[in-house]
Scaffold this active site. Structure first.
Site, mmCIF file in Angstrom:
data_model
loop_
_atom_site.group_PDB
_atom_site.id
_atom_site.type_symbol
_atom_site.label_atom_id
_atom_site.label_comp_id
_atom_site.label_asym_id
_atom_site.label_seq_id
_atom_site.Cartn_x
_atom_site.Cartn_y
_atom_site.Cartn_z
ATOM 1 N N HIS A 34 -2.045 -4.496 -10.775
ATOM 2 C CA HIS A 34 -2.719 -3.283 -11.330
ATOM 3 C C HIS A 34 -2.872 -3.605 -12.945
ATOM 4 C CE1 HIS A 34 -2.079 -0.770 -7.696
ATOM 5 N NE2 HIS A 34 -1.012 -1.715 -7.712
ATOM 6 N N CYS B 45 -4.026 6.224 -5.068
ATOM 7 C CA CYS B 45 -3.633 4.926 -4.653
ATOM 8 C C CYS B 45 -1.946 5.070 -5.159
ATOM 9 C CB CYS B 45 -4.304 3.842 -5.871
ATOM 10 S SG CYS B 45 -3.740 2.272 -5.463
ATOM 11 N N GLY B 46 -1.037 5.012 -4.242
ATOM 12 C CA GLY B 46 0.274 4.890 -4.416
ATOM 13 C C GLY B 46 0.746 3.837 -5.293
ATOM 14 N N THR B 47 0.480 2.577 -5.020
ATOM 15 C CA THR B 47 1.199 1.696 -5.924
ATOM 16 C C THR B 47 0.451 1.824 -7.409
ATOM 17 O OG1 THR B 47 -0.712 0.007 -5.043
ATOM 18 C CG2 THR B 47 1.386 -0.376 -3.909
ATOM 19 N N GLY B 48 -0.838 2.161 -7.339
ATOM 20 C CA GLY B 48 -1.398 2.555 -8.491
ATOM 21 C C GLY B 48 -0.716 3.371 -9.519
ATOM 22 N N GLU C 265 -10.062 0.615 -6.656
ATOM 23 C CA GLU C 265 -9.235 -0.230 -5.942
ATOM 24 C C GLU C 265 -9.773 -1.570 -5.585
ATOM 25 O OE1 GLU C 265 -6.998 0.970 -2.698
ATOM 26 O OE2 GLU C 265 -6.580 2.787 -3.484
ATOM 27 N N ARG C 266 -9.058 -2.640 -5.783
ATOM 28 C CA ARG C 266 -9.477 -4.126 -5.375
ATOM 29 C C ARG C 266 -9.940 -3.753 -4.027
ATOM 30 N NH1 ARG C 266 -4.886 -8.726 -5.113
ATOM 31 N NH2 ARG C 266 -4.054 -6.957 -3.636
ATOM 32 N N CYS D 89 0.617 -1.227 0.002
ATOM 33 C CA CYS D 89 -0.092 0.056 -0.255
ATOM 34 C C CYS D 89 0.839 1.271 -0.014
ATOM 35 C CB CYS D 89 -0.778 -0.080 1.197
ATOM 36 S SG CYS D 89 -1.779 1.494 1.533
ATOM 37 N N GLY D 90 0.987 1.917 -1.079
ATOM 38 C CA GLY D 90 1.807 3.003 -1.244
ATOM 39 C C GLY D 90 1.468 4.180 -0.613
ATOM 40 N N ASN D 91 0.419 4.451 -0.311
ATOM 41 C CA ASN D 91 -0.074 5.767 0.417
ATOM 42 C C ASN D 91 -0.051 5.604 1.937
ATOM 43 O OD1 ASN D 91 -0.805 7.586 -1.823
ATOM 44 N ND2 ASN D 91 -2.580 6.704 -2.178
ATOM 45 N N ASN E 55 -6.465 -4.242 -9.041
ATOM 46 C CA ASN E 55 -6.537 -2.945 -8.987
ATOM 47 C C ASN E 55 -6.781 -2.359 -10.347
ATOM 48 O OD1 ASN E 55 -6.320 -2.120 -6.069
ATOM 49 N ND2 ASN E 55 -4.502 -3.178 -6.400
ATOM 50 N N ASN F 194 1.155 -5.839 -5.281
ATOM 51 C CA ASN F 194 -0.103 -6.133 -5.696
ATOM 52 C C ASN F 194 -0.436 -5.914 -7.215
ATOM 53 O OD1 ASN F 194 0.201 -3.103 -5.522
ATOM 54 N ND2 ASN F 194 -1.600 -2.686 -4.276
HETATM 55 O O1 ZDP Z 1 -4.213 -3.914 -3.836
HETATM 56 C C1 ZDP Z 1 -5.130 -3.520 -3.198
HETATM 57 O O2 ZDP Z 1 -6.172 -4.641 -2.773
HETATM 58 C C2 ZDP Z 1 -5.300 -2.338 -2.931
HETATM 59 N N1 ZDP Z 1 -6.650 -1.955 -2.586
HETATM 60 C C3 ZDP Z 1 -4.424 -2.075 -1.547
HETATM 61 C C4 ZDP Z 1 -4.558 -0.616 -1.015
HETATM 62 C C5 ZDP Z 1 -3.504 0.247 -2.088
HETATM 63 C C6 ZDP Z 1 -3.307 1.637 -1.817
HETATM 64 N N2 ZDP Z 1 -4.323 2.388 -2.131
HETATM 65 C C7 ZDP Z 1 -2.045 2.406 -2.229
HETATM 66 O O3 ZDP Z 1 -1.918 3.555 -2.168
HETATM 67 O O4 ZDP Z 1 -1.164 1.504 -2.752
HETATM 68 C C8 ZDP Z 1 -3.225 1.835 -0.298
#
Ligand code: ZDP
Length: 280
Positions: A166, A224-227, A215-216, A75-77, A197, A164
């Site tokens: 994407h 979404c940081g990872t996004g 988001e998933r 989770c990036g954020n 995601n 995760n």
């Molecule tokens: O991979 C997932 O199920 C995401 N919902 C996790 C949360 C990701 C998040 N929004 C981020 O910022 O990367 C916290």
């Protein structure tokens, strides 16, 4: 009756309930209470719950639970909020942290302003692009601008794992894109055995991407940081962006850089909103 102290935090409006579990207490009960605590009408309200845990192989361990109770790898954020929580509450005096997650070890560099963390630069690691690592069903190889059929529409989708999954699709006008309609269909598309995601992106320029996310396990979120990292990687792979760009999300901008060391670096803010105590 168990009362739990928490801090409500957010990174660009992607909001979390952060709980200090360094003494290892009440972890199972908290995980079990996540859906209730994250409920915006009957609980504290958040996109997820973040647990601060001890680690033997890192400075700390982070667990995040989505608002639907599922547990993502990363989770990036959230990790920026996690780092700020540790420093601002005096649990660490370090400004460089190694944090263990289900997606592996993550490094965070804290920017401190007037004794509090104002921004965090996170080493999000090396993105994984092999189909099996997303995971996504189909022949081996990378998934770059591949047609993904959803309802009557075909998206050119690039799949990136930041720990995760994407699925990144480029669209003409992201503001008007019907995210609430297509988001859940991409999330649950049969090609993604662990769901995904779903990011929809408009290219403003090679250094400026505008993205909205479904988001998933959480639905539409402000950021979404990872996004955002997956978005930059997908845009580079398809020659739409440079290796350093701003990814603008509904909640604000993140600065993303895909380094020559192949690691993706994300810089953005983290904010503490209030603290409280809740019964679980
Ligand atoms: O991979 C997932 O199920 C995401 N919902 C996790 C949360 C990701 C998040 N929004 C981020 O910022 O990367 C916290």
């Amino acid at each position: 009756m168990t009362m739990i102290d928490f801090t409500k935090m957010h990174g660009l409006g992607n909001d979390f309930i952060v709980v200090n579990c360094l003494r290892g207490e009440h972890v199972a009960e908290l995980v079990e209470a996540t859906v209730r605590l994250c409920d915006r009408h009957r609980g504290i309200g958040a996109d997820g719950l973040i647990l601060v845990l001890p680690a033997s192989d890192a400075d700390f361990r982070m667990r995040i639970i989505n608002s639907d109770g599922s547990e993502p790898e990363m989770c990036g954020n959230g990790i920026r909020c996690f780092a700020k929580f540790l420093y601002d509450t005096g649990l660490t005096t370090k400004t460089t942290l190694a944090i263990a997650t289900l997606a592996g070890m993550i490094g965070a560099e804290l920017t401190v302003t007037d004794g509090k963390v104002s921004a965090v630069r996170v080493d999000m690691g090396i993105p994984r692009l092999e189909r099996i690592d997303i995971p996504m069903i189909g022949a081996t190889g990378e998934v770059v601008d591949e047609p993904l059929q959803v309802l009557g529409r075909t998206f050119a989708t690039t799949a990136v794992s930041m720990g995760n999954p994407h699925a990144v699709s480029f669209v003409e006008d992201v503001e008007r894109f019907p995210l609430e309609q297509y988001g859940p269909l991409v999330e649950n598309h049969p090609s993604f055995p662990r769901k995904t995601n779903a990011e929809f992106v408009e290219v403003i320029s090679p250094t400026h991407l505008r993205m909205r996310v479904w988001e998933r396990g959480a639905g539409i979120t402000q950021a979404c940081g990872t996004g955002a990292c997956a978005t930059l990687v997908a845009a580079v792979l398809t020659n739409r962006a440079e290796r350093t760009a701003t990814v603008e999300l509904p909640g604000g901008p993140l600065h993303i850089s895909w380094g020559t060391d192949e690691h993706v670096y994300m810089t953005g803010p983290a904010v503490a909103v209030f603290t409280g105590s809740v019964r679980i």
